[in-house]
Design an enzyme around this catalytic site. Sequence first.
Site, mmCIF file in Angstrom:
data_model
loop_
_atom_site.group_PDB
_atom_site.id
_atom_site.type_symbol
_atom_site.label_atom_id
_atom_site.label_comp_id
_atom_site.label_asym_id
_atom_site.label_seq_id
_atom_site.Cartn_x
_atom_site.Cartn_y
_atom_site.Cartn_z
ATOM 1 N N ASN A 1 0.863 -1.181 0.000
ATOM 2 C CA ASN A 1 0.000 0.000 0.000
ATOM 3 C C ASN A 1 0.907 1.239 0.000
ATOM 4 O O ASN A 1 1.474 1.589 1.025
ATOM 5 C CB ASN A 1 -0.889 -0.037 1.260
ATOM 6 C CG ASN A 1 -1.754 1.205 1.398
ATOM 7 O OD1 ASN A 1 -1.822 2.042 0.493
ATOM 8 N ND2 ASN A 1 -2.426 1.327 2.537
ATOM 9 N N LYS B 1 0.010 4.218 -0.315
ATOM 10 C CA LYS B 1 -0.686 5.405 0.223
ATOM 11 C C LYS B 1 -0.486 6.572 -0.761
ATOM 12 O O LYS B 1 -0.420 6.330 -1.962
ATOM 13 C CB LYS B 1 -0.222 5.695 1.651
ATOM 14 C CG LYS B 1 -0.326 4.423 2.519
ATOM 15 C CD LYS B 1 -0.137 4.641 3.981
ATOM 16 C CE LYS B 1 -0.315 3.320 4.724
ATOM 17 N NZ LYS B 1 -0.214 3.440 6.161
ATOM 18 N N HIS C 1 -9.720 1.611 5.070
ATOM 19 C CA HIS C 1 -8.448 1.779 5.792
ATOM 20 C C HIS C 1 -8.643 2.799 6.921
ATOM 21 O O HIS C 1 -9.368 3.778 6.758
ATOM 22 C CB HIS C 1 -7.359 2.239 4.819
ATOM 23 C CG HIS C 1 -5.989 2.155 5.407
ATOM 24 N ND1 HIS C 1 -5.527 3.095 6.301
ATOM 25 C CD2 HIS C 1 -5.000 1.231 5.272
ATOM 26 C CE1 HIS C 1 -4.299 2.749 6.669
ATOM 27 N NE2 HIS C 1 -3.953 1.630 6.069
ATOM 28 N N GLU D 1 -5.834 -4.548 10.957
ATOM 29 C CA GLU D 1 -4.860 -3.472 11.078
ATOM 30 C C GLU D 1 -5.044 -2.791 12.422
ATOM 31 O O GLU D 1 -5.942 -1.966 12.597
ATOM 32 C CB GLU D 1 -5.061 -2.473 9.940
ATOM 33 C CG GLU D 1 -4.790 -3.087 8.584
ATOM 34 C CD GLU D 1 -3.914 -2.176 7.751
ATOM 35 O OE1 GLU D 1 -2.930 -2.664 7.202
ATOM 36 O OE2 GLU D 1 -4.213 -0.983 7.663
ATOM 37 N N GLY E 1 2.347 2.328 11.013
ATOM 38 C CA GLY E 1 3.341 3.386 10.857
ATOM 39 C C GLY E 1 4.135 3.706 12.114
ATOM 40 O O GLY E 1 4.798 4.737 12.175
ATOM 41 N N SER F 1 3.229 -1.975 10.447
ATOM 42 C CA SER F 1 4.686 -2.002 10.650
ATOM 43 C C SER F 1 5.336 -3.331 10.268
ATOM 44 O O SER F 1 6.284 -3.777 10.923
ATOM 45 C CB SER F 1 5.035 -1.630 12.089
ATOM 46 O OG SER F 1 4.660 -0.283 12.345
ATOM 47 N N GLY G 1 4.723 1.381 4.905
ATOM 48 C CA GLY G 1 6.046 2.000 4.825
ATOM 49 C C GLY G 1 7.104 1.162 4.117
ATOM 50 O O GLY G 1 7.806 1.675 3.233
#
Length: 218
Positions: free
Chosen positions: A7, A9, A90, A147, A153, A184, A204
Amino acid sequence: MKYIIANWKSNKNLAEATKWFNEFKLNPSTDNKVILAPAFPFLGLVNQLKPANLEVAVQDISPFPAGAYTGAVSSLNLQGLNVKYAIVGHSERRRYFHERHQDVANKVSECLANDITPIVCVDDEYIFDQAHGIEEKYLHKCIVAYEDLAAIGTGDNTPLESVLKVQELIRSVFGQVPVIYGGSVNPGNVKPYLENTDGVLVGGASLDPDKFSQIANY
Ligand code: PGA
């Protein structure tokens, strides 16, 4: 087979997205379903540059059909763009764009009426409320991503035991759906999730082609 989903983002410009593809390597004979969710403007580029076995997702979809909904991207808009999956609900959509359970449920319907598999994101607090809004005939057709808000993050991934408990909860309402974990995930911590769940949703670490190659080729 595991789902391994990137993802991006709202990161990357055209040059950066192109560079990522120069460096990302995917084993052509992997058993995994490796999926990239770029920002909408890069769908064309992704289709041009992607390895044949990389699948394409979007990060969101309109809760409405095609029509007078300025700024929305409908399932009709996505036809012909090779989009097989859509992330919906999300937590960043919920937090910054004020999406409610019913909006997310409507997105699920828009997806499934148009041959797109929804990847429904949930935190443990609202699994039941979220599932409640979704048409019953669609529940078992979703992929569900657990999630944990505290893990997204932050570098603080959720312990596997907690993920497995929530996985059970998810299956008690959605049925025997694939359940994946996000929050993460990186090459160093992905192993237990890939060995014990149906896959991972990576934010990330997916921005770095080398890190995402390591996860995708696990
Ligand atoms: P993260 O994001 O990997 O950067 O924690 C995960 C997600 O939000 O899907």
